[in-house]
Motif scaffolding. Structure first.
Motif, PDB file in Angstrom:
ATOM      1  N   PRO A 105       0.347  27.271  13.941  1.00 25.74           N
ATOM      2  CA  PRO A 105       0.630  28.770  13.749  1.00 25.74           C
ATOM      3  C   PRO A 105      -0.587  29.837  13.652  1.00 25.74           C
ATOM      4  CG  PRO A 105       1.647  27.300  12.410  1.00 25.74           C
ATOM      5  CD  PRO A 105       0.922  26.351  13.069  1.00 25.74           C
ATOM      6  N   ALA A 106      -1.731  29.417  13.211  1.00 23.56           N
ATOM      7  CA  ALA A 106      -2.852  30.169  13.198  1.00 23.56           C
ATOM      8  C   ALA A 106      -3.328  30.744  14.448  1.00 23.56           C
ATOM      9  CB  ALA A 106      -4.016  29.509  12.171  1.00 23.56           C
ATOM     10  N   ASP A 107      -3.522  29.453  15.445  1.00 27.34           N
ATOM     11  CA  ASP A 107      -3.808  29.819  16.767  1.00 27.34           C
ATOM     12  C   ASP A 107      -2.798  30.915  17.371  1.00 27.34           C
ATOM     13  OD1 ASP A 107      -5.856  28.072  16.491  1.00 27.34           O
ATOM     14  OD2 ASP A 107      -4.692  26.602  17.693  1.00 27.34           O
ATOM     15  N   THR A 108      -1.517  30.693  16.850  1.00 22.40           N
ATOM     16  CA  THR A 108      -0.533  31.533  17.658  1.00 22.40           C
ATOM     17  C   THR A 108      -0.694  32.994  17.179  1.00 22.40           C
ATOM     18  OG1 THR A 108       0.943  29.834  17.676  1.00 22.40           O
ATOM     19  CG2 THR A 108       1.895  31.797  18.259  1.00 22.40           C
ATOM     20  N   GLU A 109      -0.940  33.275  15.998  1.00 19.40           N
ATOM     21  CA  GLU A 109      -1.430  34.498  15.248  1.00 19.40           C
ATOM     22  C   GLU A 109      -2.520  35.080  15.937  1.00 19.40           C
ATOM     23  OE1 GLU A 109      -1.463  34.348  11.124  1.00 19.40           O
ATOM     24  OE2 GLU A 109       0.778  33.484  10.616  1.00 19.40           O
ATOM     25  N   LYS A 110      -3.402  34.348  16.197  1.00 22.22           N
ATOM     26  CA  LYS A 110      -4.797  34.790  16.746  1.00 22.22           C
ATOM     27  C   LYS A 110      -4.382  35.365  18.152  1.00 22.22           C
ATOM     28  CE  LYS A 110      -9.399  33.423  17.651  1.00 22.22           C
ATOM     29  NZ  LYS A 110     -10.391  32.514  17.698  1.00 22.22           N
ATOM     30  N   SER A 111      -3.796  34.465  18.908  1.00 22.01           N
ATOM     31  CA  SER A 111      -3.228  34.996  20.337  1.00 22.01           C
ATOM     32  C   SER A 111      -2.493  36.233  20.134  1.00 22.01           C
ATOM     33  CB  SER A 111      -2.493  34.006  21.013  1.00 22.01           C
ATOM     34  OG  SER A 111      -3.420  32.608  21.181  1.00 22.01           O
ATOM     35  N   ILE A 112      -1.665  36.601  19.480  1.00 23.30           N
ATOM     36  CA  ILE A 112      -0.759  37.767  19.308  1.00 23.30           C
ATOM     37  C   ILE A 112      -1.733  38.909  18.925  1.00 23.30           C
ATOM     38  CG2 ILE A 112       1.187  38.746  18.094  1.00 23.30           C
ATOM     39  CD1 ILE A 112       2.501  35.608  17.414  1.00 23.30           C
ATOM     40  N   GLU A 113      -2.484  38.666  17.996  1.00 25.04           N
ATOM     41  CA  GLU A 113      -3.304  39.911  17.468  1.00 25.04           C
ATOM     42  C   GLU A 113      -4.202  40.269  18.576  1.00 25.04           C
ATOM     43  OE1 GLU A 113      -5.075  38.382  14.048  1.00 25.04           O
ATOM     44  OE2 GLU A 113      -3.309  38.459  12.652  1.00 25.04           O
ATOM     45  N   HIS A 114      -4.843  39.237  19.216  1.00 23.08           N
ATOM     46  CA  HIS A 114      -5.584  39.364  20.295  1.00 23.08           C
ATOM     47  C   HIS A 114      -4.923  40.401  21.530  1.00 23.08           C
ATOM     48  CE1 HIS A 114      -9.827  38.662  21.670  1.00 23.08           C
ATOM     49  NE2 HIS A 114      -9.069  38.168  23.030  1.00 23.08           N
ATOM     50  N   ILE A 115      -3.932  39.978  21.929  1.00 23.19           N
ATOM     51  CA  ILE A 115      -3.014  40.727  22.927  1.00 23.19           C
ATOM     52  C   ILE A 115      -2.695  41.911  22.419  1.00 23.19           C
ATOM     53  CG2 ILE A 115      -0.912  40.772  24.031  1.00 23.19           C
ATOM     54  CD1 ILE A 115      -0.882  37.493  24.073  1.00 23.19           C
ATOM     55  N   PHE A 116      -2.358  42.316  21.140  1.00 18.81           N
ATOM     56  CA  PHE A 116      -1.900  43.671  20.832  1.00 18.81           C
ATOM     57  C   PHE A 116      -3.279  44.587  20.472  1.00 18.81           C
ATOM     58  CE2 PHE A 116       2.347  41.798  19.916  1.00 18.81           C
ATOM     59  CZ  PHE A 116       2.974  42.764  20.484  1.00 18.81           C
ATOM     60  N   CYS A 117      -4.315  43.968  20.369  1.00 14.62           N
ATOM     61  CA  CYS A 117      -5.553  44.738  20.104  1.00 14.62           C
ATOM     62  C   CYS A 117      -5.939  45.025  21.559  1.00 14.62           C
ATOM     63  CB  CYS A 117      -6.683  43.820  19.520  1.00 14.62           C
ATOM     64  SG  CYS A 117      -6.542  43.617  17.648  1.00 14.62           S
ATOM     65  N   TYR A 118      -5.769  44.500  22.400  1.00 18.59           N
ATOM     66  CA  TYR A 118      -6.143  44.519  23.800  1.00 18.59           C
ATOM     67  C   TYR A 118      -5.185  45.795  24.284  1.00 18.59           C
ATOM     68  CZ  TYR A 118      -6.703  44.590  28.909  1.00 18.59           C
ATOM     69  OH  TYR A 118      -6.869  44.808  30.106  1.00 18.59           O
TER      70      TYR A 118
END
Length: 150
Positions: A105-118
């Motif tokens: 779940p932490a990896d998933t959250e990191k990917s989601i945040e990374h995409i939305f920051c981009y």
């Protein structure tokens, strides 16, 4: 199952190659595209048609193709936004690939945040506010809210 975008990754969508570099997935761009696709499709599938179109118009160009890929606009949202967790929804949508693409779940959250920051880096202040307005409540915590957002 290989999609058209994956089969012709380098020829058809050089912008996706650049995008995977920008998102720091250059070691495995195909995995990066799978992650991006899963997040975008999970978001899209939660939205009413009008909201999905509004968000589509805000996305950077290479993301638009992934957002609409295999989209059946006749489908209604399958999960009421207030009734589920976005991380769990993404990991479920990834199916067997969740083990590789969204290991925890932490990896998933990191990917989601990374995409939305981009995405937010590509938008001006008014567009960020518009994005906030159309996102379901369970997705908004993943935004990288700049100090001017309100």
């Amino acid at each position: 199952m290989t999609t058209i975008i994956e089969a012709h990754f380098d020829e058809i969508h050089p912008e996706l190659v650049d995008l995977t570099r920008d998102l720091h997935w250059e070691r495995d761009p195909e995995k990066g595209v799978r992650i991006l696709r899963t997040v975008l499709h999970s978001l899209r599938d939660l939205l009413k048609l009008d909201d999905a179109i509004a968000i589509l118009m805000l996305l950077p160009h290479p993301m638009k193709a992934l957002f609409i890929e295999n989209w059946n606009t006749a489908d209604l949202p399958s999960v009421p936004p207030e009734m589920c967790n976005f991380v769990d929804l993404i990991r479920k949508k990834a199916g067997k690939l969740a083990f590789f693409d969204f290991a925890t779940p932490a990896d998933t959250e990191k990917s989601i945040e990374h995409i939305f920051c981009y995405i937010q880096e590509k938008l001006d202040i008014d567009q960020v506010r518009e994005l906030q307005r159309y996102l379901p409540a369970m997705v908004r915590p993943f935004l990288c809210l700049p100090s001017f957002a309100g």
